[in-house]
Design a protein around this motif. Structure first.
Motif, PDB file in Angstrom:
ATOM      1  N   PRO A 415       0.815  -1.228   0.000  1.00 52.97           N
ATOM      2  CA  PRO A 415       0.000   0.000   0.000  1.00 52.97           C
ATOM      3  C   PRO A 415       0.840   1.267   0.000  1.00 52.97           C
ATOM      4  N   LEU A 416       1.997   1.253   0.673  1.00 55.15           N
ATOM      5  CA  LEU A 416       2.843   2.447   0.685  1.00 55.15           C
ATOM      6  C   LEU A 416       3.396   2.759  -0.706  1.00 55.15           C
ATOM      7  N   VAL A 417       3.815   1.734  -1.425  1.00 54.54           N
ATOM      8  CA  VAL A 417       4.323   1.952  -2.784  1.00 54.54           C
ATOM      9  C   VAL A 417       3.194   2.420  -3.696  1.00 54.54           C
ATOM     10  N   VAL A 418       1.998   1.857  -3.523  1.00 55.57           N
ATOM     11  CA  VAL A 418       0.851   2.283  -4.321  1.00 55.57           C
ATOM     12  C   VAL A 418       0.543   3.768  -4.073  1.00 55.57           C
ATOM     13  N   VAL A 419       0.577   4.191  -2.812  1.00 56.41           N
ATOM     14  CA  VAL A 419       0.325   5.597  -2.489  1.00 56.41           C
ATOM     15  C   VAL A 419       1.399   6.487  -3.100  1.00 56.41           C
ATOM     16  N   ALA A 420       2.667   6.052  -3.014  1.00 57.76           N
ATOM     17  CA  ALA A 420       3.760   6.853  -3.577  1.00 57.76           C
ATOM     18  C   ALA A 420       3.575   7.045  -5.076  1.00 57.76           C
ATOM     19  N   CYS A 421       3.259   5.970  -5.786  1.00 57.85           N
ATOM     20  CA  CYS A 421       3.024   6.081  -7.227  1.00 57.85           C
ATOM     21  C   CYS A 421       1.800   6.951  -7.510  1.00 57.85           C
ATOM     22  N   GLY A 422       0.772   6.842  -6.670  1.00 53.38           N
ATOM     23  CA  GLY A 422      -0.422   7.657  -6.846  1.00 53.38           C
ATOM     24  C   GLY A 422      -0.144   9.135  -6.689  1.00 53.38           C
ATOM     25  N   ILE A 423       0.772   9.499  -5.784  1.00 54.67           N
ATOM     26  CA  ILE A 423       1.112  10.916  -5.605  1.00 54.67           C
ATOM     27  C   ILE A 423       1.844  11.443  -6.835  1.00 54.67           C
ATOM     28  N   ALA A 424       2.715  10.632  -7.424  1.00 55.49           N
ATOM     29  CA  ALA A 424       3.369  11.058  -8.668  1.00 55.49           C
ATOM     30  C   ALA A 424       2.342  11.240  -9.780  1.00 55.49           C
ATOM     31  N   CYS A 425       1.359  10.333  -9.852  1.00 58.20           N
ATOM     32  CA  CYS A 425       0.301  10.470 -10.863  1.00 58.20           C
ATOM     33  C   CYS A 425      -0.575  11.688 -10.573  1.00 58.20           C
ATOM     34  N   ALA A 426      -0.787  12.007  -9.275  1.00 55.87           N
ATOM     35  CA  ALA A 426      -1.561  13.194  -8.929  1.00 55.87           C
ATOM     36  C   ALA A 426      -0.849  14.461  -9.382  1.00 55.87           C
ATOM     37  N   ALA A 427       0.491  14.461  -9.304  1.00 53.06           N
ATOM     38  CA  ALA A 427       1.240  15.623  -9.803  1.00 53.06           C
ATOM     39  C   ALA A 427       1.008  15.809 -11.295  1.00 53.06           C
ATOM     40  N   ALA A 428       0.950  14.705 -12.039  1.00 52.12           N
ATOM     41  CA  ALA A 428       0.682  14.798 -13.473  1.00 52.12           C
ATOM     42  C   ALA A 428      -0.714  15.350 -13.733  1.00 52.12           C
ATOM     43  N   GLU A 429      -1.709  14.915 -12.939  1.00 52.99           N
ATOM     44  CA  GLU A 429      -3.072  15.447 -13.105  1.00 52.99           C
ATOM     45  C   GLU A 429      -3.131  16.923 -12.734  1.00 52.99           C
ATOM     46  N   PHE A 430      -2.379  17.306 -11.705  1.00 49.82           N
ATOM     47  CA  PHE A 430      -2.345  18.700 -11.278  1.00 49.82           C
ATOM     48  C   PHE A 430      -1.748  19.577 -12.378  1.00 49.82           C
ATOM     49  N   ALA A 431      -0.700  19.059 -13.028  1.00 52.37           N
ATOM     50  CA  ALA A 431      -0.055  19.823 -14.108  1.00 52.37           C
ATOM     51  C   ALA A 431      -0.952  19.920 -15.334  1.00 52.37           C
ATOM     52  N   ALA A 432      -1.793  18.918 -15.544  1.00 55.58           N
ATOM     53  CA  ALA A 432      -2.633  18.886 -16.744  1.00 55.58           C
ATOM     54  C   ALA A 432      -3.987  19.550 -16.532  1.00 55.58           C
ATOM     55  N   ARG A 433      -4.258  20.067 -15.338  1.00 61.82           N
ATOM     56  CA  ARG A 433      -5.568  20.642 -15.070  1.00 61.82           C
ATOM     57  C   ARG A 433      -5.823  21.853 -15.964  1.00 61.82           C
ATOM     58  N   GLY A 434      -7.077  22.060 -16.278  1.00 58.02           N
ATOM     59  CA  GLY A 434      -7.437  23.199 -17.115  1.00 58.02           C
ATOM     60  C   GLY A 434      -7.279  22.939 -18.597  1.00 58.02           C
ATOM     61  N   ARG A 435      -6.720  21.791 -18.960  1.00 59.12           N
ATOM     62  CA  ARG A 435      -6.582  21.430 -20.371  1.00 59.12           C
ATOM     63  C   ARG A 435      -7.530  20.276 -20.674  1.00 59.12           C
ATOM     64  N   THR A 436      -7.787  20.063 -21.932  1.00 64.49           N
ATOM     65  CA  THR A 436      -8.660  18.970 -22.334  1.00 64.49           C
ATOM     66  C   THR A 436      -8.066  18.275 -23.552  1.00 64.49           C
ATOM     67  N   GLY A 437      -8.566  17.083 -23.802  1.00 67.80           N
ATOM     68  CA  GLY A 437      -8.216  16.358 -25.013  1.00 67.80           C
ATOM     69  C   GLY A 437      -6.738  16.043 -25.120  1.00 67.80           C
ATOM     70  N   PRO A 438      -6.203  16.075 -26.333  1.00 67.91           N
ATOM     71  CA  PRO A 438      -4.798  15.718 -26.552  1.00 67.91           C
ATOM     72  C   PRO A 438      -3.810  16.567 -25.763  1.00 67.91           C
ATOM     73  N   ARG A 439      -4.124  17.839 -25.536  1.00 69.19           N
ATOM     74  CA  ARG A 439      -3.204  18.680 -24.777  1.00 69.19           C
ATOM     75  C   ARG A 439      -3.087  18.190 -23.330  1.00 69.19           C
ATOM     76  N   GLN A 440      -4.207  17.841 -22.751  1.00 73.02           N
ATOM     77  CA  GLN A 440      -4.166  17.298 -21.395  1.00 73.02           C
ATOM     78  C   GLN A 440      -3.375  15.984 -21.360  1.00 73.02           C
ATOM     79  N   ASP A 441      -3.615  15.115 -22.347  1.00 77.42           N
ATOM     80  CA  ASP A 441      -2.894  13.844 -22.415  1.00 77.42           C
ATOM     81  C   ASP A 441      -1.393  14.083 -22.559  1.00 77.42           C
ATOM     82  N   ALA A 442      -1.020  15.082 -23.381  1.00 74.03           N
ATOM     83  CA  ALA A 442       0.400  15.335 -23.616  1.00 74.03           C
ATOM     84  C   ALA A 442       1.097  15.822 -22.346  1.00 74.03           C
ATOM     85  N   VAL A 443       0.461  16.716 -21.603  1.00 75.76           N
ATOM     86  CA  VAL A 443       1.078  17.215 -20.374  1.00 75.76           C
ATOM     87  C   VAL A 443       1.199  16.094 -19.352  1.00 75.76           C
ATOM     88  N   ARG A 444       0.152  15.308 -19.192  1.00 74.19           N
ATOM     89  CA  ARG A 444       0.198  14.177 -18.253  1.00 74.19           C
ATOM     90  C   ARG A 444       1.340  13.233 -18.610  1.00 74.19           C
TER      91      ARG A 444
END
Length: 518
Positions: A415-444
């Motif tokens: 569970p600790l490793v899963v949470v750590a990976c989830g936080i890295a993925c959350a950073a990608a979602e945070f960076a991609a916020r406000g965008r949609t479609g291919p642009r959001q996918d590219a930033v993520r």
């Protein structure tokens, strides 16, 4: 009444999913045909015993040893190939691997523990009715290749050895070399493995004879071979490698039987099942969440600028590298997953801190436009997606690759490793916020690819375990899987945080499952 035909896409994807799942089922139905597989625990070592379903007289025995961060599940096809070719086969889980909860020590104690685990498997074969205790051979891959090489050199009663992808640090000193030694190396393996095989071949004893051991006068035959088109992991599923090992052991242990190769027998059903989950996720998510959420208005101010995202990624990589350098050795019981988990955790925290500061400075932290909040009162929908992600990981890897259920310290470290990976993925979602479609996918994708490249650079620099480079293809495949599912969720009414949680499961669970316990 006017009949409106349903579009082809409405049934095509479900039909494909059913077809893939059915193919996986048919493939699994044929697994282990012609052999009998039982499981036991000997001196604390979990062992699978695989024998021919019908055999006359005593069969020679073979122990198949897995490599670092693997388990007996990864070597299951080798057991089937050899059992169908006339051998009784024992597949142990080394300490710290698979279902063996005992930690694997470092230093000289590691070799002692590996030899003790091999002793348990060899002893089991010698005590098994219908097995000739005088005809025992060994097969090993990577770390297991070094272990069986040393063990055979120290135990003259071992009649034959097959070392697949022998590491350079695991060559016994001359003249302590195993008899009837076959060395196999993948064409695309790192040069160190090719040099190790060449060194082992050059270090032959005076009585070594080049070639196969078919002639009884050749008491110490030796041969090397390169498996075309294979690298360090794919060599385990290469039919040529299976056939070469089986024939070598048959010649040395005097077995007359057709070689029946089972390479990939479990892998392909696992791949088909994974494909069913991957493709079926699109209609599954659409049925749960419906159509996409309203798109944010252009220029809403929510989307971080490209320089801001780049600065956040740089800060995250810097923090992750510094934290990995400063972390004391042996701080985590997971030999690989702990270090990578810490890197991704620090990367996510550093990136989010910079992005959050930028949002506050732009006075848009309270602006919720473009942020997916999900349907109210629908907690079961995210839960269903998370359960699907866990099943999509555990089922395929449990069939052919690794132990899907955590053992030992993995119970609380997974569970600790899963949470750590989830936080890295959350950073990608945070960076991609406000965008949609291919642009959001590219930033993520850019954020997470940068994190994965950072892991690789730190492995080359010695900050992270060098073994990371060998599992880089696995990490890359898991990342692509997460990016595809995140793109699907972003186009539905799912909450913004759900792709991060799903990414934590898709990336973290396999990473923790294959990490040895030290």
């Amino acid at each position: 009444m006017v009949n409106v035909a349903r579009p082809a896409s409405s049934w095509l994807v479900p039909a494909l999913v059913v077809l893939l799942a059915a193919g996986a089922g048919f493939g699994l139905a044929g697994v282990d045909s012609g052999v009998v597989r039982t499981s036991t625990v000997v001196d604390g070592v979990p062992v699978d015993l695989v024998r021919p379903a019908a055999s006359a007289g005593s069969a020679p025995g073979v122990v198949v040893a897995h490599g670092h961060a693997a388990s007996r599940r990864l070597m299951a096809d080798w057991g089937t190939t050899l059992a169908r070719s006339g051998f009784a086969v024992a597949l142990p889980d080394f300490a710290g691997h698979g279902a063996n909860p005992a930690p694997l020590p470092d230093g000289p104690e590691r070799e002692v523990r590996l030899a003790a685990d091999l002793d348990a498997a060899v002893g089991l074969l010698r005590r098994t009715p219908g097995v000739d205790p005088e005809r025992i051979g060994l097969v090993g891959h990577s770390m297991g290749a070094g272990a069986v090489h040393r063990y055979a050199a120290e135990h003259p009663a071992i009649a034959a050895t097959v070392a697949v992808s022998l590491p350079g640090s695991d060559i016994p000193p001359d003249p302590a070399l195993s008899a009837d030694l076959l060395l196999l190396t993948g064409q695309f393996e790192f040069p160190v493995f090719h040099r190790a095989a060449e060194q082992a071949l050059r270090a032959g004893r005076p009585d070594a004879v080049w070639g196969a051991p078919a002639d009884p006068a050749r008491e110490n035959a030796r041969r090397g071979g390169t498996v075309a088109g294979a690298e360090h992991l794919s060599i385990l599923f290469a039919p040529r490698a299976h056939a070469a090992a089986a024939r070598w052991l048959q010649d040395s242990l005097q077995v007359s039987a057709p070689v029946r190769v089972a390479a990939g027998e479990r892998l392909w059903p696992a791949v088909l099942l994974w494909a069913a989950f991957a493709i079926g996720f699109l209609p599954f998510a659409r049925r749960l969440f419906g159509s996409a959420s309203p798109e944010p208005e252009p220029g809403s101010g929510l989307a971080p600028s490209v320089p801001a995202v780049a600065a956040a990624v740089a800060a995250g990589l810097g923090l992750a590298a510094a934290g990995s350098v400063l972390a004391p050795g042996g701080w985590s019981p997971l030999a690989v997953g702990g270090e990578i988990g810490l890197f991704l955790l620090l990367f996510g925290l550093g990136s989010c801190a910079v992005l959050g500061r930028g949002a506050r400075s732009a006075h848009d932290v309270r602006d919720a436009r473009g942020v997916r909040c999900g349907r109210s009162g629908s907690a079961w929908r995210p839960a269903a997606v998370i359960c699907c992600a866990l099943l999509a990981v555990a089922a395929p890897i449990g069939i052919a690759l690794a132990e899907p259920v955590p053992h030992g310290a993995r119970w609380w470290w997974t569970p600790l490793v899963v949470v750590a990976c989830g936080i890295a993925c959350a950073a990608a979602e945070f960076a991609a916020r406000g965008r949609t479609g291919p642009r959001q996918d590219a930033v993520r994708a850019a954020v997470l690819v940068a994190a994965l490249l950072g892991v690789g650079v730190c492995a080359v620099a010695g900050v992270l375990p060098s073994f990371v480079l060998l599992i880089a293809p696995l990490l890359g495949a898991l990342l692509l899987w997460h990016l595809a599912w995140a793109a699907v969720l972003a186009r539905t009414g799912a909450a913004w945080w759900l792709p991060a949680v799903v990414g934590g499961a898709l990336l973290g669970w396999p990473l923790a499952a294959v990490s040895p316990l030290d």
